[in-house]
Design an enzyme around this catalytic site. Structure first.
Site, PDB file in Angstrom:
ATOM      1  CE1 TYR A 191     -47.883 -11.730  10.623  1.00 19.07           C
ATOM      2  CE2 TYR A 191     -47.037 -10.824  12.407  1.00 19.07           C
ATOM      3  CZ  TYR A 191     -48.041 -11.982  12.231  1.00 19.07           C
ATOM      4  OH  TYR A 191     -49.203 -11.827  12.286  1.00 19.07           O
ATOM      5  CE  LYS A 251     -51.971 -10.424   9.386  1.00 19.48           C
ATOM      6  NZ  LYS A 251     -52.613 -11.980   8.815  1.00 19.48           N
ATOM      7  CB  THR A 264     -51.521  -8.506  13.398  1.00 18.06           C
ATOM      8  OG1 THR A 264     -50.194  -8.309  14.396  1.00 18.06           O
ATOM      9  CG2 THR A 264     -50.884  -7.768  12.110  1.00 18.06           C
ATOM     10  CG  ASP A 265     -50.735  -5.775  17.984  1.00 15.04           C
ATOM     11  OD1 ASP A 265     -50.273  -6.610  17.609  1.00 15.04           O
ATOM     12  OD2 ASP A 265     -50.457  -5.697  19.538  1.00 15.04           O
ATOM     13  CD  GLU A 266     -46.352  -9.269  15.026  1.00 14.67           C
ATOM     14  OE1 GLU A 266     -45.135  -8.641  14.726  1.00 14.67           O
ATOM     15  OE2 GLU A 266     -46.398  -9.523  16.090  1.00 14.67           O
TER      16      GLU A 266
END
Ligand code: NAD
Ligand code: TYD
Length: 340
Positions: free
Chosen positions: A153, A157, A125-127
């Site tokens: 979260y 990741k 994810t870009d997060e």
């Protein structure tokens, strides 16, 4: 070609299975999913009867089950979607995020090493890049942007991403990683912004916007993400990270207002609620690398994608209403309860 798709009973994984059967009708697809609260077997009902599809209920942390499946299927490619995916839940209870997202990824990669898998693809994810300030619209996440996470979260990741790259360097495992922006489309679990707002608006319930609704997300129609992963697993370079996003930044509040307008619901349903802890301000992807190396470009414009998505939720009320009422959990028992 046999592909194991983990987390395929969730939002993006199920869309990926549908996409792959359209793009490669002769592939064998094995879906491995624990069916957590976010997994829904009824989503896969249209592919369940295919001779080249198999569903296996298992936890990616369960090494015995994973190794047994790899022994049976001898897959060429593994695409890992399985994860705990909701930021708000990770803030409430981080433990399961560390378990599934980090240790589960390691267990899968150990099986990939043992069975000589040709490609392990991690759906990230870009997060993992943290957030960007609202007053610097010139800044975007590139693959060289440092990892700088905000939530349990995104930290889980990012940890998995680092492990994936370490398995490539240390053991020579053939890996790739995609870091995609926020997805939307059919089968999106109604705890996430867009489906939650559609479901609440249709039920004339308050639309809870965190803080002032100024946070910006970069939305991509789910099928465009699936296409990007298909390109990466076949043509992407081993050991590389590819950012995936379509330059479609929207403020949360504008999305919620658009949903009200499309459904003919009053904006008075919008209710501002306490902000998320550590709330990331802005995500924005620079997809130059995947475009230049693999020719990927998003195909669905947001104006069309959001209309298609709303239409899908209107036409598939039963899918999300049974989730909301908890009924879907009975589906698995009905389908698999007596099967040995
Ligand atoms: P989701 O929550 O809808 O689905 C997750 C699926 O994984 C569910 O079917 C669940 O049952 C399964 N699962 C959870 N724990 C498992 C375990 N221990 N073993 C086996 N299966 C397990 O999530 P999603 O939105 O489809 O996201 C899929 C992947 O894409 C995730 O890795 C997520 O981090 C990533 N991602 C999501 C977005 C997004 O906008 N939704 C954007 C970028 C990346
Ligand atoms: P979400 O769909 O949870 O995705 P992510 O946090 O991974 O980007 O949330 C998208 C944005 O919408 C995020 O800024 C938080 C906000 N949000 C609300 O304002 N209200 C809600 O009820 C939810 C679920 C999210």
């Amino acid at each position: 070609m046999t592909i194991i798709v983990t987390g395929g009973a969730g939002f993006i994984g199920s869309n990926f299975i549908f996409y792959m059967f359209k793009a490669h009708p002769d592939y064998r697809i094995v879906c491995l999913d624990k069916l957590t609260y976010a997994g829904n077997l009824s989503t896969l009902s249209t592919v369940m009867g295919k001779p080249n599809f198999r569903f296996v209920k298992a936890d990616i942390c369960d090494r015995e089950a994973i190794f047994k499946l790899f022994e049976e299927e001898k897959p060429e490619i593994v695409v890992n979607f399985a994860a705990e995916s909701h930021v708000d839940r990770s803030i409430e209870d981080p433990g399961i995020f560390l378990q599934t997202n980090i240790l589960g990824t390691a267990a899968l990669m150990d099986a990939c090493r043992k069975y000589g898998i040709k490609r392990f693809h991690q759906v990230s994810t870009d997060e993992v890049y943290g957030d960007l300030p609202l007053d610097r619209p010139d800044l975007f996440f590139t693959e060289r942007t440092p990892i700088h996470t905000s939530s349990p979260y995104s930290s889980s990741k990012a940890s998995a991403d680092l492990l994936v790259l370490a398995y490539n360097r240390t053991y020579g495992l053939s890996v790739s990683i995609s870091r995609c922006s926020n997805n939307y489309g059919p089968y999106h679990f109604p705890e996430k912004l867009i489906p939650l707002m559609i479901a609440n608006a249709l039920n004339n319930k308050p639309l809870p916007v965190y803080g002032r609704g100024e946070n910006v997300r970069d939305w991509l129609y789910v099928e465009d993400h699936c296409k990007a992963i298909d390109l990466i697993i076949h043509n992407g370079r081993v050991g590389e990270v590819y950012n995936v996003g379509g330059h479609n930044e929207m403020k949360n509040i504008d999305i919620v207002k658009l949903i009200c307008k499309e459904l003919g619901k009053p904006e008075s349903l919008i209710t501002y609620v306490a902000d998320r802890k550590g709330h990331d301000m802005r995500y924005a992807i620079d997809p130059t690398k995947i475009h230049e190396e693999l020719g990927w470009l998003p195909e669905t414009k947001f104006e069309d994608g959001i209309k298609k998505t709303i239409k899908w939720y209107l036409e598939n009320r039963e899918w999300w209403e049974t989730i909301i009422s908890g009924e879907y959990k009975k589906y698995y028992e009905k389908m698999y309860g007596d099967r040995k």
